[in-house]
Design a protein around this motif. Structure first.
Motif, PDB file in Angstrom:
ATOM      1  N   ARG A  13       0.842  -1.207   0.000  1.00  0.00           N
ATOM      2  CA  ARG A  13       0.000   0.000   0.000  1.00  0.00           C
ATOM      3  C   ARG A  13       0.875   1.256   0.000  1.00  0.00           C
ATOM      4  NH1 ARG A  13      -5.493  -0.189   1.556  1.00  0.00           N
ATOM      5  NH2 ARG A  13      -5.283   1.843   2.571  1.00  0.00           N
ATOM      6  N   ALA A  14       1.929   1.242   0.815  1.00  0.00           N
ATOM      7  CA  ALA A  14       2.833   2.392   0.869  1.00  0.00           C
ATOM      8  C   ALA A  14       3.532   2.588  -0.474  1.00  0.00           C
ATOM      9  CB  ALA A  14       3.860   2.186   1.981  1.00  0.00           C
ATOM     10  N   GLN A  15       3.900   1.497  -1.126  1.00  0.00           N
ATOM     11  CA  GLN A  15       4.534   1.557  -2.442  1.00  0.00           C
ATOM     12  C   GLN A  15       3.586   2.186  -3.468  1.00  0.00           C
ATOM     13  OE1 GLN A  15       5.275  -2.314  -4.064  1.00  0.00           O
ATOM     14  NE2 GLN A  15       6.393  -1.562  -5.856  1.00  0.00           N
ATOM     15  N   ILE A  16       2.329   1.789  -3.421  1.00  0.00           N
ATOM     16  CA  ILE A  16       1.330   2.319  -4.360  1.00  0.00           C
ATOM     17  C   ILE A  16       1.079   3.800  -4.090  1.00  0.00           C
ATOM     18  CG2 ILE A  16      -1.104   2.199  -5.030  1.00  0.00           C
ATOM     19  CD1 ILE A  16      -0.876  -0.883  -4.413  1.00  0.00           C
ATOM     20  N   ARG A  47      -4.472  -4.514 -11.428  1.00  0.00           N
ATOM     21  CA  ARG A  47      -5.278  -5.279 -10.472  1.00  0.00           C
ATOM     22  C   ARG A  47      -4.629  -5.314  -9.098  1.00  0.00           C
ATOM     23  NH1 ARG A  47      -5.900  -8.613 -14.963  1.00  0.00           N
ATOM     24  NH2 ARG A  47      -4.311 -10.067 -14.180  1.00  0.00           N
ATOM     25  N   MET A  48      -3.316  -5.138  -9.054  1.00  0.00           N
ATOM     26  CA  MET A  48      -2.624  -5.126  -7.774  1.00  0.00           C
ATOM     27  C   MET A  48      -2.983  -3.870  -6.972  1.00  0.00           C
ATOM     28  SD  MET A  48       1.086  -6.724  -8.763  1.00  0.00           S
ATOM     29  CE  MET A  48       1.478  -7.150  -7.056  1.00  0.00           C
ATOM     30  N   ILE A  49      -3.297  -2.785  -7.683  1.00  0.00           N
ATOM     31  CA  ILE A  49      -3.778  -1.579  -6.999  1.00  0.00           C
ATOM     32  C   ILE A  49      -5.216  -1.805  -6.535  1.00  0.00           C
ATOM     33  CG2 ILE A  49      -4.267   0.886  -7.221  1.00  0.00           C
ATOM     34  CD1 ILE A  49      -2.058   1.063  -9.298  1.00  0.00           C
ATOM     35  N   SER A  50      -6.031  -2.389  -7.423  1.00  0.00           N
ATOM     36  CA  SER A  50      -7.441  -2.634  -7.101  1.00  0.00           C
ATOM     37  C   SER A  50      -7.603  -3.581  -5.914  1.00  0.00           C
ATOM     38  CB  SER A  50      -8.165  -3.218  -8.314  1.00  0.00           C
ATOM     39  OG  SER A  50      -8.111  -2.314  -9.403  1.00  0.00           O
ATOM     40  N   TYR A  51      -6.616  -4.421  -5.678  1.00  0.00           N
ATOM     41  CA  TYR A  51      -6.664  -5.331  -4.530  1.00  0.00           C
ATOM     42  C   TYR A  51      -6.602  -4.550  -3.218  1.00  0.00           C
ATOM     43  CZ  TYR A  51      -5.226  -8.891  -1.153  1.00  0.00           C
ATOM     44  OH  TYR A  51      -5.153  -9.711  -0.053  1.00  0.00           O
ATOM     45  N   ASP A  55     -11.094   2.075  -5.498  1.00  0.00           N
ATOM     46  CA  ASP A  55     -11.086   2.828  -6.749  1.00  0.00           C
ATOM     47  C   ASP A  55     -10.115   3.987  -6.596  1.00  0.00           C
ATOM     48  OD1 ASP A  55     -12.424   4.611  -5.069  1.00  0.00           O
ATOM     49  OD2 ASP A  55     -14.395   4.149  -5.909  1.00  0.00           O
ATOM     50  N   LYS A  56     -10.073   4.843  -7.612  1.00  0.00           N
ATOM     51  CA  LYS A  56      -9.132   5.970  -7.576  1.00  0.00           C
ATOM     52  C   LYS A  56      -9.440   6.899  -6.414  1.00  0.00           C
ATOM     53  CE  LYS A  56      -7.056   9.516 -10.554  1.00  0.00           C
ATOM     54  NZ  LYS A  56      -7.019  10.108 -11.920  1.00  0.00           N
ATOM     55  N   ASP A  57     -10.718   7.101  -6.127  1.00  0.00           N
ATOM     56  CA  ASP A  57     -11.102   7.993  -5.030  1.00  0.00           C
ATOM     57  C   ASP A  57     -10.576   7.459  -3.700  1.00  0.00           C
ATOM     58  OD1 ASP A  57     -12.563  10.378  -4.219  1.00  0.00           O
ATOM     59  OD2 ASP A  57     -13.940   9.011  -3.217  1.00  0.00           O
ATOM     60  N   ASP A  58     -10.661   6.166  -3.495  1.00  0.00           N
ATOM     61  CA  ASP A  58     -10.154   5.547  -2.276  1.00  0.00           C
ATOM     62  C   ASP A  58      -8.645   5.784  -2.147  1.00  0.00           C
ATOM     63  OD1 ASP A  58     -10.107   3.990   0.057  1.00  0.00           O
ATOM     64  OD2 ASP A  58      -9.787   2.134  -1.064  1.00  0.00           O
ATOM     65  N   LEU A  59      -7.924   5.637  -3.246  1.00  0.00           N
ATOM     66  CA  LEU A  59      -6.479   5.875  -3.252  1.00  0.00           C
ATOM     67  C   LEU A  59      -6.167   7.338  -2.966  1.00  0.00           C
ATOM     68  CD1 LEU A  59      -3.536   5.104  -3.699  1.00  0.00           C
ATOM     69  CD2 LEU A  59      -3.961   5.174  -6.181  1.00  0.00           C
ATOM     70  N   MET A  60      -6.953   8.245  -3.544  1.00  0.00           N
ATOM     71  CA  MET A  60      -6.719   9.674  -3.318  1.00  0.00           C
ATOM     72  C   MET A  60      -6.940  10.040  -1.853  1.00  0.00           C
ATOM     73  SD  MET A  60      -5.704  10.661  -6.254  1.00  0.00           S
ATOM     74  CE  MET A  60      -5.147   8.980  -6.639  1.00  0.00           C
TER      75      MET A  60
END
Length: 200
Positions: A13-16, A47-51, A55-60
């Motif tokens: 997660r930190a890498q992403i 898909r490794m990000i989606s795991y 979604d993008k909003d969650d990542l933001m």
């Protein structure tokens, strides 16, 4: 085994998040697709990000949380060692500005993300809403300084907004490139608000 898996997930997660910050800082929010972030992170598939993120909003939201938490911890630690309210205000200003200078890509990413992130009520964040927690904290600090007699009588909400504005102005100038003597800016901001708040 469970602890190992948890640590691995946290590291991924930190890498992403780090890759997303760099991608947004370089390409802007609109072009920072999962595909681009995947490439930057050196992952095999989006898909490794989606795991790890819905979604993008969650990542933001995770980027915003991570950067703001890191900033709060950095600033809070420096304020905590000060014994006077005036010292805490000086530490607040210096630490805010030092954090901005030390994390330019994170600041660019936050600026890019801001208009696209929604608060829990679904409303877009604005510069005013983003400032609000800091302004509330400053209001409490300034009020404490007035109660202790360290600060003069002034309108606390107005002063809090002006202090926050001075910090945000530095962030905007840093993003715009060279042209600001940052060390001089820190000195002048600290001096200006020491003179503006202190009891005569």
């Amino acid at each position: 085994m469970e602890t190992e898996r948890t640590l691995t997930n946290a590291a991924r997660r930190a890498q992403i998040v780090a890759a997303a910050i760099d991608t947004i800082a370089e390409l802007g929010y609109a072009k920072a697709s999962f595909a681009k972030i995947t490439e930057r992170a050196g992952l095999s598939s989006p898909r490794m990000i989606s795991y790890h993120f819905t979604d993008k909003d969650d990542l933001m939201h995770e980027i915003v949380r991570e950067v703001l938490t890191a900033g709060a911890e950095f600033i809070g630690a420096r304020m905590a060692v000060e014994e006077t309210v005036a010292g805490k205000l000086r530490a607040y200003l210096e630490a805010n500005l030092q954090f901005l200078r030390a994390h330019p890509r994170q600041m660019v990413a936050l600026t890019e993300i801001g208009p696209h992130v929604r608060d829990p009520g679904g409303a877009p964040y604005t510069s005013q809403s983003a400032q609000e927690p800091s302004v509330r904290g400053l209001t409490e600090l300034l009020s404490a300084g007035q109660r202790s007699g360290e600060f003069r009588d002034f309108d606390v909400p107005s002063m809090a907004v002006m202090i926050r504005g001075a910090v945000d102005a530095a962030a905007q100038r840093l993003r715009g490139g060279p042209g600001l003597d940052f060390d001089a800016y820190v000195r002048e901001v600290v001096t200006a608000f020491e003179l503006a708040t202190r009891s005569s």
